[in-house]
Design a protein around this motif. Sequence first.
Motif, mmCIF file in Angstrom:
data_model
loop_
_atom_site.group_PDB
_atom_site.id
_atom_site.type_symbol
_atom_site.label_atom_id
_atom_site.label_comp_id
_atom_site.label_asym_id
_atom_site.label_seq_id
_atom_site.Cartn_x
_atom_site.Cartn_y
_atom_site.Cartn_z
ATOM 1 N N LYS A 91 3.805 7.635 9.764
ATOM 2 C CA LYS A 91 3.954 6.231 9.414
ATOM 3 C C LYS A 91 2.650 5.623 8.938
ATOM 4 C CE LYS A 91 5.544 1.845 11.418
ATOM 5 N NZ LYS A 91 6.002 1.173 12.667
ATOM 6 N N THR A 137 7.228 0.437 0.464
ATOM 7 C CA THR A 137 6.599 -0.556 1.309
ATOM 8 C C THR A 137 5.304 -0.981 0.655
ATOM 9 O OG1 THR A 137 5.814 -1.011 3.554
ATOM 10 C CG2 THR A 137 5.377 1.194 2.665
ATOM 11 N N ARG A 192 -9.582 -8.913 2.135
ATOM 12 C CA ARG A 192 -8.237 -8.373 2.305
ATOM 13 C C ARG A 192 -7.633 -7.990 0.947
ATOM 14 N NH1 ARG A 192 -2.926 -10.670 2.582
ATOM 15 N NH2 ARG A 192 -1.549 -9.511 3.984
ATOM 16 N N PRO A 200 -0.336 3.177 8.651
ATOM 17 C CA PRO A 200 -0.966 2.237 9.594
ATOM 18 C C PRO A 200 -0.741 0.792 9.161
ATOM 19 C CG PRO A 200 -2.486 4.000 8.970
ATOM 20 C CD PRO A 200 -1.302 4.114 8.058
ATOM 21 N N GLU A 201 -0.785 -0.108 10.131
ATOM 22 C CA GLU A 201 -0.616 -1.529 9.820
ATOM 23 C C GLU A 201 -1.711 -2.031 8.898
ATOM 24 O OE1 GLU A 201 -0.244 -3.948 13.244
ATOM 25 O OE2 GLU A 201 1.562 -2.931 14.002
ATOM 26 N N SER A 202 -2.905 -1.474 9.029
ATOM 27 C CA SER A 202 -4.025 -1.889 8.183
ATOM 28 C C SER A 202 -4.825 -0.649 7.801
ATOM 29 C CB SER A 202 -4.923 -2.882 8.926
ATOM 30 O OG SER A 202 -5.928 -3.395 8.084
ATOM 31 N N VAL A 259 0.988 -1.526 1.320
ATOM 32 C CA VAL A 259 -0.163 -1.204 2.145
ATOM 33 C C VAL A 259 -1.108 -2.385 2.067
ATOM 34 C CG1 VAL A 259 -1.372 -0.020 0.255
ATOM 35 C CG2 VAL A 259 -1.989 0.475 2.629
ATOM 36 N N GLN A 260 -1.730 -2.688 3.180
ATOM 37 C CA GLN A 260 -2.700 -3.766 3.204
ATOM 38 C C GLN A 260 -3.834 -3.397 4.141
ATOM 39 O OE1 GLN A 260 -0.870 -7.317 4.704
ATOM 40 N NE2 GLN A 260 0.013 -6.283 6.464
ATOM 41 N N GLY A 261 -4.934 -4.071 3.961
ATOM 42 C CA GLY A 261 -6.084 -3.803 4.805
ATOM 43 C C GLY A 261 -7.280 -4.596 4.340
#
Length: 523
Positions: A116, A21, A63, A118-120, A23-25
């Motif tokens: 899992k 996957t 970002r 995190p979304e960010s 990762v973003q943030g």
Amino acid sequence: MKKVLLSAYALLCSIPFMAQTNVQGFVFEDHNQNGKKERNEKGIVNVSVTNGLEVVLTDEKGRYILPISDDAIIAVIKPANYRVGVNENNLPQFFYNHKLKGSPQSKYKGVNPTGKLPESVDFGLVPQQENQEFTALIFGDPQPYTQAEVDFFAKGIVAEVEGIKNVPFGLSLGDLVGNDLALFNPYIKAVKKAGIPWYNLLGNHDLNFDATTDEMADETYEAHFGPANYAFNYGKVHFIVMDNVLYPDPRNQKGYWGGFTPKQLQFIANDLKLVPKEHLIVLAFHIPISETEGDSFRDADRDQLFELLKDFPNTLSLSAHTHIQRQDYFGKTEGWLQEKPHHHYNVGTTSGDWYSGKLNEQGVPVSTMRDGTPKGYAFINFNGNQYSLDYKVAGKLKTYQMDIFAPKVVEKGRSTRSGIYVNFFMGSKNDSIQYRVDQGEWKAMEYVEEIDPSYATTVYEWDLTEVLIPGRRSSNPTESKHLWRGKIPTDLEIGKHNIEIKAIDQFGKTYTETASYRLENHK
């Protein structure tokens, strides 16, 4: 900027990586210092973020996006004029440890399952003014094998720098403990008392020795300190901290070897692409890239590292590991690709000769190293992209920079094979050491690579005594790389004669010390 990020991301996705996957943030200004991005806290542009291999810059909103596997650490590379938060133990919190299933089972516990992603994954930074003139505090090999040795370290080293002022951070150069990884927490508690943010790196005694692959050998280290490979900036200095212990040794799967993996070298390459060429690059790792004791480092990896550094005119590298102290210089003969040699400083250790020797008035072993260097710690003084070094002997005034060995008494008029020896702890064969007797003419001393006679006498005292000495016998002497010799004048008057020593180091700093001897006739 968006087009650049998208192009970079397309390129990254083409590189083989165990990515399940992304990762973003955001990297943002954390004004309330709660570690969470609030709506009114703006992102920071052009900050490097890494997954341990790739390095990308944040966009105008702060970002970033990176590929990530189920076993990875995401870290922000602290930019100049910002600071990262620290935890209750003064350990910088610049990373997010993502291990979906946790570390493999091992004798010493690693990272708990993180679940899992995190979304960010956000990194909060706090603006600060960073002077281009600053000093970093450096510890080599604390390496306690027992709680008693942790206490020796705390009492004999950390207590001297407790609450130190005008030093923005410290760094330990590996072998934080001695094989017993349960001592990581006592070590952390000891260093906490310095009162400043403290960075660490991994040494060959900080490993999970039951690991069967190099990638799994630092799991317990990661649980306590975060990534074993990372970078940060302060002023005009870019620090790259690396695990250079290959375990198990790829040659025979036994023991360890000094070197870098291809992934590590790629991380350095990706990181340096985003660093201004005029900045000072300081690399820190545990095993010296110079082979001080046999084939301790893989030559091909040093050559690749030098290739990556060839366009950076200002460099310094640091190591510990050897429990001696020396200054090494790499020129073209040694594979360095610039006219100005590369300086590698192999730092003396805070454990000295592994907590050996007599006990001082505090009940702490004096632990002088085998080359005659007293145990202690170093300061690196930075000024823009330039630097100078200082070594502080534990328990001594900062002016104590050399030891003089001379006979107590010599026969008048008879030549002697004895000599005046000077161990200049931070010296190298490139330095100038002079001496004079009784205000006479200054004369150059001869650089020699021999054992330090001062140290030898303290070691052999253990073998000659008929009464047990508290403490533990020190290691046998080894050749010192910072020793000079001068002849003893015997054609002077009967009585006491004063010796003056003047040492000038590579940075032009002058140090002085005195001693004496007597001339007598046989009765």
